[in-house]
Design an enzyme around this catalytic site. Structure first.
Site, PDB file in Angstrom:
ATOM      1  N   HIS A 306       0.974  -1.332  -0.005  1.00  0.00           N
ATOM      2  CA  HIS A 306      -0.001  -0.021  -0.032  1.00  0.00           C
ATOM      3  C   HIS A 306       0.739   1.425  -0.016  1.00  0.00           C
ATOM      4  O   HIS A 306       1.964   1.150   0.607  1.00  0.00           O
ATOM      5  CB  HIS A 306      -0.969  -0.016   1.306  1.00  0.00           C
ATOM      6  CG  HIS A 306      -2.051   0.961   0.939  1.00  0.00           C
ATOM      7  ND1 HIS A 306      -1.857   2.300   1.526  1.00  0.00           N
ATOM      8  CD2 HIS A 306      -3.292   0.782   0.572  1.00  0.00           C
ATOM      9  CE1 HIS A 306      -2.938   2.897   1.229  1.00  0.00           C
ATOM     10  NE2 HIS A 306      -3.871   1.805   0.817  1.00  0.00           N
ATOM     11  N   ASP A 363      -7.924  -5.414  -0.252  1.00  0.00           N
ATOM     12  CA  ASP A 363      -8.447  -5.919  -1.259  1.00  0.00           C
ATOM     13  C   ASP A 363      -8.330  -7.596  -1.407  1.00  0.00           C
ATOM     14  O   ASP A 363      -8.786  -8.319  -2.135  1.00  0.00           O
ATOM     15  CB  ASP A 363      -8.165  -5.368  -2.541  1.00  0.00           C
ATOM     16  CG  ASP A 363      -8.339  -3.924  -2.830  1.00  0.00           C
ATOM     17  OD1 ASP A 363      -9.757  -3.679  -2.755  1.00  0.00           O
ATOM     18  OD2 ASP A 363      -7.436  -3.209  -2.738  1.00  0.00           O
TER      19      ASP A 363
HETATM   20  N1  COA Z   1       4.332  -7.704  -4.833  1.00  0.00           N
HETATM   21  C1  COA Z   1       5.437  -7.615  -5.072  1.00  0.00           C
HETATM   22  N2  COA Z   1       6.493  -6.654  -4.850  1.00  0.00           N
HETATM   23  C2  COA Z   1       5.734  -5.518  -4.518  1.00  0.00           C
HETATM   24  C3  COA Z   1       4.207  -5.284  -4.418  1.00  0.00           C
HETATM   25  C4  COA Z   1       3.660  -6.471  -4.612  1.00  0.00           C
HETATM   26  N3  COA Z   1       2.230  -6.426  -4.318  1.00  0.00           N
HETATM   27  N4  COA Z   1       4.038  -4.035  -3.973  1.00  0.00           N
HETATM   28  C5  COA Z   1       5.255  -3.291  -3.924  1.00  0.00           C
HETATM   29  N5  COA Z   1       5.973  -4.098  -4.179  1.00  0.00           N
HETATM   30  C6  COA Z   1       7.732  -3.529  -4.193  1.00  0.00           C
HETATM   31  C7  COA Z   1       7.867  -3.100  -5.534  1.00  0.00           C
HETATM   32  O1  COA Z   1       8.390  -3.785  -6.614  1.00  0.00           O
HETATM   33  C8  COA Z   1       8.848  -2.212  -5.031  1.00  0.00           C
HETATM   34  O2  COA Z   1      10.107  -2.786  -4.751  1.00  0.00           O
HETATM   35  P1  COA Z   1      11.528  -1.973  -4.941  1.00  0.00           P
HETATM   36  O3  COA Z   1      11.482  -0.761  -4.220  1.00  0.00           O
HETATM   37  O4  COA Z   1      12.821  -3.058  -4.735  1.00  0.00           O
HETATM   38  O5  COA Z   1      11.616  -1.895  -6.499  1.00  0.00           O
HETATM   39  C9  COA Z   1       8.483  -1.624  -3.621  1.00  0.00           C
HETATM   40  O6  COA Z   1       7.851  -2.749  -3.044  1.00  0.00           O
HETATM   41  C10 COA Z   1       7.755  -0.168  -3.706  1.00  0.00           C
HETATM   42  O7  COA Z   1       6.664  -0.473  -4.663  1.00  0.00           O
HETATM   43  P2  COA Z   1       6.035   0.555  -5.332  1.00  0.00           P
HETATM   44  O8  COA Z   1       5.082   0.101  -6.620  1.00  0.00           O
HETATM   45  O9  COA Z   1       7.114   1.779  -5.499  1.00  0.00           O
HETATM   46  O10 COA Z   1       4.958   1.188  -4.184  1.00  0.00           O
HETATM   47  P3  COA Z   1       3.588   2.138  -4.565  1.00  0.00           P
HETATM   48  O11 COA Z   1       3.457   2.750  -3.263  1.00  0.00           O
HETATM   49  O12 COA Z   1       3.943   2.923  -5.494  1.00  0.00           O
HETATM   50  O13 COA Z   1       2.598   1.271  -4.989  1.00  0.00           O
HETATM   51  C11 COA Z   1       0.851  -0.200  -4.752  1.00  0.00           C
HETATM   52  C12 COA Z   1       1.532   0.779  -4.068  1.00  0.00           C
HETATM   53  C13 COA Z   1      -0.562  -0.566  -4.116  1.00  0.00           C
HETATM   54  C14 COA Z   1       0.358   0.173  -6.169  1.00  0.00           C
HETATM   55  C15 COA Z   1       1.933  -1.693  -4.958  1.00  0.00           C
HETATM   56  O14 COA Z   1       1.943  -2.128  -3.486  1.00  0.00           O
HETATM   57  C16 COA Z   1       1.041  -2.788  -5.740  1.00  0.00           C
HETATM   58  O15 COA Z   1       0.982  -2.832  -7.064  1.00  0.00           O
HETATM   59  N6  COA Z   1       0.020  -3.456  -4.944  1.00  0.00           N
HETATM   60  C17 COA Z   1      -0.686  -4.513  -5.499  1.00  0.00           C
HETATM   61  C18 COA Z   1      -2.090  -4.073  -6.219  1.00  0.00           C
HETATM   62  C19 COA Z   1      -2.943  -4.010  -4.875  1.00  0.00           C
HETATM   63  O16 COA Z   1      -2.949  -4.831  -4.005  1.00  0.00           O
HETATM   64  N7  COA Z   1      -3.383  -2.847  -5.010  1.00  0.00           N
HETATM   65  C20 COA Z   1      -4.315  -2.363  -3.927  1.00  0.00           C
HETATM   66  C21 COA Z   1      -3.959  -1.203  -2.873  1.00  0.00           C
HETATM   67  S1  COA Z   1      -5.145  -0.886  -1.713  1.00  0.00           S
END
Ligand code: COA
Length: 431
Positions: A306, A363
């Site tokens: 998140h 979720d």
């Molecule tokens: N599975 C694996 N790795 C994940 C991950 C996941 N679900 N979510 C984040 N990461 C990792 C990224 O690869 C990144 O790794 P790095 O720093 O080594 O490159 C790090 O964690 C940070 O991720 P980032 O995408 O920059 O975080 P964010 O704050 O932009 O994204 C989300 C937040 C929610 C978009 C992201 O966690 C995600 O895509 N989750 C899955 C979708 C989801 O469940 N969405 C509902 C949100 S309520």
């Protein structure tokens, strides 16, 4: 003493005010930065940018705290209803009994959908995603319910708000029924908001739907937990589109489009699809956790991580409890719940997930809950949209009432080509 931040650019000092929120969080106010220095800030994804000041929702991502208008989400999920929580978010206070009754009467009175709108529903291709249909239909509401100049601004607003809250539920059920080729069920005045929704979804002329108070409570909890989450992607979209002073229906329609994305509201659907894929491939949870931590594999564990929560999502804790409650009550066994539990256990012990502070989010469980109530998978995000609606409305209202209101217009750092001449077609060469 008023706190200030000191910024030095090329040896020149600038003092910037620091503002402090009611829970102690602080922000450097850079609203005069460009005027003072000629520079802008660069913050892709806005992870460090406060776009507004707000009195609606407080969340502490480090401690896993979520409160609406000061009241902890745990108390609201336990004691309130979605209608009461909607009132709280939109009006800033818990309603008195009289106010709640008045609000419920208005919701009841505005629950029907213009009969001509049914033709719209019938003409979408059967394969259309309900989120696309919902955003179009919500936008179309303005055409069916135009502003009446004789009404005061307040009356018009109250009516628009209750129309949206009430009709979105009718339209969601209607789109499901039509997509199945079933007759539409109308809302009933003697049913509560959530009971009405379940009845409109599942009642048939040959088998009456029995209202189960536990499922009604589960729906209320689901919607309360989704009702607001401060400046997330869809809420920011509602505020941004609303800042151009479009009508509320259009701003909400923009929020629905943003919510549709799999990284936002679409994640509950994506979680079930992922769990089902794991099941079909032999339920080998470890392989998927390994894929999620592999930098060369774009796969992510859906329902994990998140932007703000760096600990357990407080909504996920409540949702998990309700998943078990409903599954037990309905006496069903869901293999996807078993896979989800194993996945959670493996991931929470995995060094990659620990280092990255990746915990299950709401979720991860909400899809399992909806599935056990027989809500079809492509309706999951629609149910999230119904839940988030009061939050969008409250945030839109707050931005409209803000004396500092401005149209939202971020800037950029241009890295494209410098000025060059137009080349006539005859002089351009094929590469
Ligand atoms: N599975 C694996 N790795 C994940 C991950 C996941 N679900 N979510 C984040 N990461 C990792 C990224 O690869 C990144 O790794 P790095 O720093 O080594 O490159 C790090 O964690 C940070 O991720 P980032 O995408 O920059 O975080 P964010 O704050 O932009 O994204 C989300 C937040 C929610 C978009 C992201 O966690 C995600 O895509 N989750 C899955 C979708 C989801 O469940 N969405 C509902 C949100 S309520």
């Amino acid at each position: 003493m008023e706190e200030k931040a000191l910024l030095t650019i090329n040896g020149k000092n600038y003092e910037l005010p620091i503002i402090t929120g009611s829970e102690g969080e602080q922000a450097i106010d850079i609203s005069t930065l460009r005027k003072l220095t000629g520079l802008i800030t660069f913050d892709p994804g806005y992870a460090n940018t406060g776009s507004c000041i707000s009195t609606i929702t407080f969340m502490d991502g480090e401690k896993g705290v979520l409160r609406y208008r000061g009241i902890p989400i745990e108390q609201l999920a336990d004691k309130s209803t979605f209608v009461e929580t909607s009132y709280l978010l939109i009006n800033g206070k818990l309603p008195s009994q009289k106010e709640l009754n008045g609000f419920s009467v208005m919701l009841n009175d505005t629950s029907l959908v213009h009969e001509d709108m049914r033709h719209f529903f019938s003409n979408f291709p059967r394969s259309s995603h309900p989120m696309g249909i919902l955003s179009s239909m919500v936008n179309a509401l303005r055409a069916f319910y135009p502003e009446i100049p004789e009404r005061s601004e307040q009356e018009e607003l109250n009516l628009t708000v209750t129309r949206l809250l009430s009709k979105i539920r009718t339209m969601a059920a209607m789109s499901y029924r039509i997509s199945r080729g079933h007759s539409v069920v109308y809302p009933r005045h003697d049913y509560s908001y959530a009971a009405n929704f379940l009845n409109m979804m599942f009642e048939t002329p040959v088998r009456p739907y029995e209202i189960d108070p536990d499922l009604v409570k589960a729906m209320n909890v689901f919607w309360i937990l989704h009702a607001d989450h401060e400046q997330n992607c869809s809420t920011a979209a509602v505020r941004l589109v609303g800042s151009a002073r479009v009508n509320l229906y259009a701003a909400i329609s923009a929020g629905i489009c943003a919510l549709w994305g799999p990284l936002h509201g679409g994640a509950n659907q994506a979680v079930i699809e992922m769990l089902d894929e794991i099941r079909q491939n032999g339920s080998n949870v470890g392989t998927y956790v390994a894929r999620a931590r592999d930098k060369n594999d774009p796969f992510r564990l859906m329902g994990f991580g998140h932007r703000v929560y760096k600990t357990h999502d407080p909504r996920a804790i409540i949702m998990k409890k309700w998943c078990y409650k409903v599954i037990e009550k309905l006496n069903i066994s869901d293999p996807l719940l078993d896979i989800a539990m194993e996945l959670e256990e493996v991931a929470l012990k995995d060094p990659y997930f620990i280092d990255h502070n990746l915990y299950p989010n709401i979720d991860f469980y909400s899809g399992i809950l909806l599935r056990s109530i027989s809500i079809p998978i492509n309706m999951f995000t629609v149910l999230f949209a119904i839940g988030r609606l009061p939050g969008w409305i409250a945030q839109w209202k707050e931005s409209m009432e803000d004396p500092e209101w401005k149209i939202q217009r971020p800037r950029q750092v241009y890295i494209g080509l410098n000025e060059r001449d137009y080349i006539p077609m005859s002089e351009r060469k094929d590469k």
